[in-house]
Design a protein around this motif. Structure first.
Motif, PDB file in Angstrom:
ATOM      1  N   VAL A  34       0.913  -1.213   0.018  1.00  0.00           N
ATOM      2  CA  VAL A  34       0.115   0.026   0.045  1.00  0.00           C
ATOM      3  C   VAL A  34       0.789   1.306   0.051  1.00  0.00           C
ATOM      4  CG1 VAL A  34      -1.848   1.287   1.220  1.00  0.00           C
ATOM      5  CG2 VAL A  34      -1.688  -1.288   1.454  1.00  0.00           C
ATOM      6  N   VAL A  35       0.860   2.001  -1.037  1.00  0.00           N
ATOM      7  CA  VAL A  35       1.583   3.130  -1.248  1.00  0.00           C
ATOM      8  C   VAL A  35       0.531   4.383  -1.136  1.00  0.00           C
ATOM      9  CG1 VAL A  35       3.001   4.535  -2.974  1.00  0.00           C
ATOM     10  CG2 VAL A  35       2.831   2.074  -2.893  1.00  0.00           C
ATOM     11  N   VAL A  36       1.259   5.386   0.150  1.00  0.00           N
ATOM     12  CA  VAL A  36       0.396   6.494   0.420  1.00  0.00           C
ATOM     13  C   VAL A  36       0.940   7.489  -0.391  1.00  0.00           C
ATOM     14  CG1 VAL A  36       0.085   8.155   2.223  1.00  0.00           C
ATOM     15  CG2 VAL A  36       0.255   5.691   2.913  1.00  0.00           C
ATOM     16  N   ARG A  37      -0.210   8.322  -1.256  1.00  0.00           N
ATOM     17  CA  ARG A  37       0.281   9.427  -2.056  1.00  0.00           C
ATOM     18  C   ARG A  37      -0.989  10.137  -2.127  1.00  0.00           C
ATOM     19  NH1 ARG A  37      -2.805   7.796  -6.067  1.00  0.00           N
ATOM     20  NH2 ARG A  37      -2.957   5.507  -6.601  1.00  0.00           N
ATOM     21  N   GLU A  38      -0.947  11.403  -2.647  1.00  0.00           N
ATOM     22  CA  GLU A  38      -2.332  12.012  -2.897  1.00  0.00           C
ATOM     23  C   GLU A  38      -3.286  11.256  -3.743  1.00  0.00           C
ATOM     24  OE1 GLU A  38      -3.891  16.342  -5.041  1.00  0.00           O
ATOM     25  OE2 GLU A  38      -1.498  15.676  -5.085  1.00  0.00           O
ATOM     26  N   GLU A  53      -4.577 -10.000   3.318  1.00  0.00           N
ATOM     27  CA  GLU A  53      -3.607  -9.409   4.062  1.00  0.00           C
ATOM     28  C   GLU A  53      -3.166  -8.000   3.501  1.00  0.00           C
ATOM     29  OE1 GLU A  53      -0.274 -12.035   3.024  1.00  0.00           O
ATOM     30  OE2 GLU A  53      -1.346 -13.801   3.614  1.00  0.00           O
ATOM     31  N   ILE A  54      -2.689  -7.155   4.392  1.00  0.00           N
ATOM     32  CA  ILE A  54      -2.559  -5.698   4.081  1.00  0.00           C
ATOM     33  C   ILE A  54      -1.251  -5.404   4.475  1.00  0.00           C
ATOM     34  CG2 ILE A  54      -3.185  -3.383   4.564  1.00  0.00           C
ATOM     35  CD1 ILE A  54      -6.032  -4.594   5.158  1.00  0.00           C
ATOM     36  N   ILE A  55      -0.250  -4.891   3.537  1.00  0.00           N
ATOM     37  CA  ILE A  55       1.088  -4.600   3.970  1.00  0.00           C
ATOM     38  C   ILE A  55       1.409  -3.179   3.296  1.00  0.00           C
ATOM     39  CG2 ILE A  55       3.645  -5.219   3.835  1.00  0.00           C
ATOM     40  CD1 ILE A  55       2.435  -8.299   3.357  1.00  0.00           C
ATOM     41  N   PHE A  56       1.728  -2.291   4.349  1.00  0.00           N
ATOM     42  CA  PHE A  56       2.258  -1.196   3.703  1.00  0.00           C
ATOM     43  C   PHE A  56       3.463  -1.063   3.350  1.00  0.00           C
ATOM     44  CE2 PHE A  56      -1.940   0.150   5.337  1.00  0.00           C
ATOM     45  CZ  PHE A  56      -2.451   1.599   4.693  1.00  0.00           C
ATOM     46  N   ASN A  60     -12.336 -11.418   5.463  1.00  0.00           N
ATOM     47  CA  ASN A  60     -11.587 -11.421   6.549  1.00  0.00           C
ATOM     48  C   ASN A  60     -10.157 -10.769   6.364  1.00  0.00           C
ATOM     49  OD1 ASN A  60     -10.732 -12.307   9.207  1.00  0.00           O
ATOM     50  ND2 ASN A  60      -9.908 -14.178   8.346  1.00  0.00           N
ATOM     51  N   ILE A  61     -10.033 -10.055   7.155  1.00  0.00           N
ATOM     52  CA  ILE A  61      -8.643  -9.184   7.106  1.00  0.00           C
ATOM     53  C   ILE A  61      -7.601  -9.852   8.233  1.00  0.00           C
ATOM     54  CG2 ILE A  61      -7.337  -7.258   7.603  1.00  0.00           C
ATOM     55  CD1 ILE A  61      -9.862  -5.480   6.888  1.00  0.00           C
ATOM     56  N   ARG A  62      -6.923 -10.796   7.778  1.00  0.00           N
ATOM     57  CA  ARG A  62      -6.115 -11.613   8.523  1.00  0.00           C
ATOM     58  C   ARG A  62      -5.237 -10.710   9.203  1.00  0.00           C
ATOM     59  NH1 ARG A  62      -3.102 -14.863   4.896  1.00  0.00           N
ATOM     60  NH2 ARG A  62      -2.465 -15.796   7.009  1.00  0.00           N
ATOM     61  N   TYR A  63      -4.276  -9.841   8.653  1.00  0.00           N
ATOM     62  CA  TYR A  63      -3.596  -9.115   9.408  1.00  0.00           C
ATOM     63  C   TYR A  63      -3.334  -7.707   8.472  1.00  0.00           C
ATOM     64  CZ  TYR A  63       0.443 -10.757   6.580  1.00  0.00           C
ATOM     65  OH  TYR A  63       1.143 -11.225   5.513  1.00  0.00           O
ATOM     66  N   ALA A  64      -2.994  -6.544   9.094  1.00  0.00           N
ATOM     67  CA  ALA A  64      -2.419  -5.327   8.566  1.00  0.00           C
ATOM     68  C   ALA A  64      -1.383  -4.634   9.315  1.00  0.00           C
ATOM     69  CB  ALA A  64      -3.763  -4.514   8.544  1.00  0.00           C
ATOM     70  N   PHE A  65      -0.555  -4.261   8.529  1.00  0.00           N
ATOM     71  CA  PHE A  65       0.524  -3.566   9.256  1.00  0.00           C
ATOM     72  C   PHE A  65       1.331  -2.847   7.977  1.00  0.00           C
ATOM     73  CE2 PHE A  65       2.630  -7.304   7.606  1.00  0.00           C
ATOM     74  CZ  PHE A  65       4.147  -6.782   7.202  1.00  0.00           C
ATOM     75  N   VAL A  76      -3.424   2.752   8.216  1.00  0.00           N
ATOM     76  CA  VAL A  76      -3.871   1.552   8.306  1.00  0.00           C
ATOM     77  C   VAL A  76      -5.320   1.511   8.872  1.00  0.00           C
ATOM     78  CG1 VAL A  76      -3.734  -0.793   9.567  1.00  0.00           C
ATOM     79  CG2 VAL A  76      -1.580   0.550   8.639  1.00  0.00           C
ATOM     80  N   ALA A  77      -5.910   2.114   9.455  1.00  0.00           N
ATOM     81  CA  ALA A  77      -7.445   2.149   9.957  1.00  0.00           C
ATOM     82  C   ALA A  77      -8.211   2.842   9.109  1.00  0.00           C
ATOM     83  CB  ALA A  77      -7.348   3.148  11.146  1.00  0.00           C
ATOM     84  N   ALA A  78      -7.696   3.556   8.150  1.00  0.00           N
ATOM     85  CA  ALA A  78      -8.473   4.132   6.956  1.00  0.00           C
ATOM     86  C   ALA A  78      -8.944   3.261   6.135  1.00  0.00           C
ATOM     87  CB  ALA A  78      -7.683   5.466   6.499  1.00  0.00           C
ATOM     88  N   LEU A  79      -7.656   2.327   5.741  1.00  0.00           N
ATOM     89  CA  LEU A  79      -7.738   1.380   4.560  1.00  0.00           C
ATOM     90  C   LEU A  79      -8.672   0.191   5.240  1.00  0.00           C
ATOM     91  CD1 LEU A  79      -7.182   0.527   1.727  1.00  0.00           C
ATOM     92  CD2 LEU A  79      -5.162  -0.523   2.464  1.00  0.00           C
ATOM     93  N   THR A  80      -8.212  -0.238   6.496  1.00  0.00           N
ATOM     94  CA  THR A  80      -9.209  -1.321   6.923  1.00  0.00           C
ATOM     95  C   THR A  80     -10.577  -0.981   7.223  1.00  0.00           C
ATOM     96  OG1 THR A  80      -8.412  -0.884   9.103  1.00  0.00           O
ATOM     97  CG2 THR A  80      -7.228  -2.647   8.018  1.00  0.00           C
TER      98      THR A  80
END
Length: 349
Positions: free
Chosen positions: A243-247, A275-278, A344-349, A329-333
């Motif tokens: 997950v890439v944070v940009r405008e 799975e969510i990985i920033f 089911n979101i298994r994990y996010a970090f 992370v909270a915004a995306l989840t």
């Protein structure tokens, strides 16, 4: 994707049936004997290779022997990381960590001693017995990641190693294979996984993928393939990574999630997890990318958003700043829970 013209090989690998099979698949390739698959100066560690980054991936293949057979504990994507049957990749994702370890190019290396790897895994799974209780990795099976350092969907175009692994886990009563992929290989649909393999399709907004996922299958094709893989007997999860944070990043993720929701069959929805990985980036990879794909670094290297941390190899990793990252992370989840409530979101970090 591949136009193999040179095969660097350990002589012992060429003597094994799998090695002979691979050599027969590329009869016109120049054969170059090497003492070790991971010590090839003209491929690894030569900074002048950065200008030939994609060409090396396209034209070179390494054939070796996997000497250390160890299943390392994991706990996130899997319970264990299986011994590699390949490493390196024909694709060229700008954020990939493998080039940090292998130098300025990382073509595919295939290991020919597949029989020993299969035997080791079967014995290891047998020693685990029944999984004592459900966890976030899997409610029933011990899960083995078989593609930590490569993309198994691409590896399957070169040799039968991946199919042998899928067949093995299809008959093990207490274990499951797992791999993440950015490449749609529909040949896998003719196999019989019997529920023993989890495919994790990596997804990101199309704009990010076009910039960063070089030589991969389009994101739309990966989404389109999910239903077919579920119907073929695979468990299919999604890997939102990196997950890439940009405008405008969250708006683009909302569009992606809508596309995914519209595409999934009821069967695919019923078994979906994510799975969510920033993004984590690296100063050495940053320097490599500046030599072949500087445009990517405009979104990957963001000192205004990132903080450094010394890596185990002595370089500097950068990740989104503490405090800010938690909000990202909270915004995306929250967005995923709203758009894909069945996922089911298994994990996010």
């Amino acid at each position: 994707m591949l136009d193999i013209r040179r095969i660097y090989l350990e002589p012992a690998a060429a003597e094994l049936p799998r090695g002979q099979e691979i050599l027969a698949r590329f009869p016109g390739a120049e054969l170059i004997e090497v003492e070790s698959h991971h010590r090839i100066p003209e491929l690894y560690g030569d900074e002048t290779n950065v200008s030939r980054w994609v060409r090396i991936k396209t034209e070179s293949l390494v054939l070796g022997i996997k000497k250390s057979l160890t299943a390392r504990p994991n706990g996130r994507s899997s319970d264990f990381i299986a011994p590699s049957t390949a490493n390196g990749c024909a694709m060229a994702c700008a954020y990939c960590y493998v080039p940090r370890r292998k130098g300025y190019s990382n073509p595919i290396t295939v290991f020919a001693n597949i029989d020993k790897i299969l035997g080791y895994l079967e014995r290891h799974a047998g020693r685990q017995g029944v999984k004592p209780e459900p966890d976030q990795v899997d409610p029933r099976d011990w899960v083995y990641d078989i593609g930590e350092n490569s993309d198994c969907s691409v590896d399957a175009t070169i040799s039968g190693n991946v199919r042998d692994l899928v067949d093995l886990f299809g008959r093990l009563p207490n274990a499951k294979a797992s791999f993440a992929t950015k490449y749609v290989n529909r040949d896998l649909l003719s196999w019989d996984p019997r529920g023993g393999t989890r495919v994790r399709f990596s997804l990101m907004p199309a704009a990010d993928s076009k910039l960063l996922d070089i030589r991969t299958s389009p994101v739309a094709d990966r989404i389109e393939a999910i239903n077919d893989f579920v119907a073929a007997g695979y468990e299919v999860h999604v890997n939102f990574s990196p997950v890439v944070v940009r405008e405008g990043w969250l708006d683009d993720w909302a569009e992606l999630l809508t596309h995914l929701d519209d595409a999934l069959s009821p069967e695919a929805r019923a078994q979906l997890a994510a799975e969510i990985i920033f993004l984590t980036h690296n100063d050495r990879l940053h320097e490599v990318n500046l030599g072949w794909h500087p445009k990517a670094e405009e979104v990957l290297w963001r000192p205004d958003l990132q903080q450094p941390k010394r890596s185990q190899t002595g370089g500097w990793n950068v990740r989104y700043r503490t405090g800010h990252k938690g909000r990202y992370v909270a915004a995306l989840t929250d967005l995923i829970s709203a758009r894909l409530p069945y996922c089911n979101i298994r994990y996010a970090f």
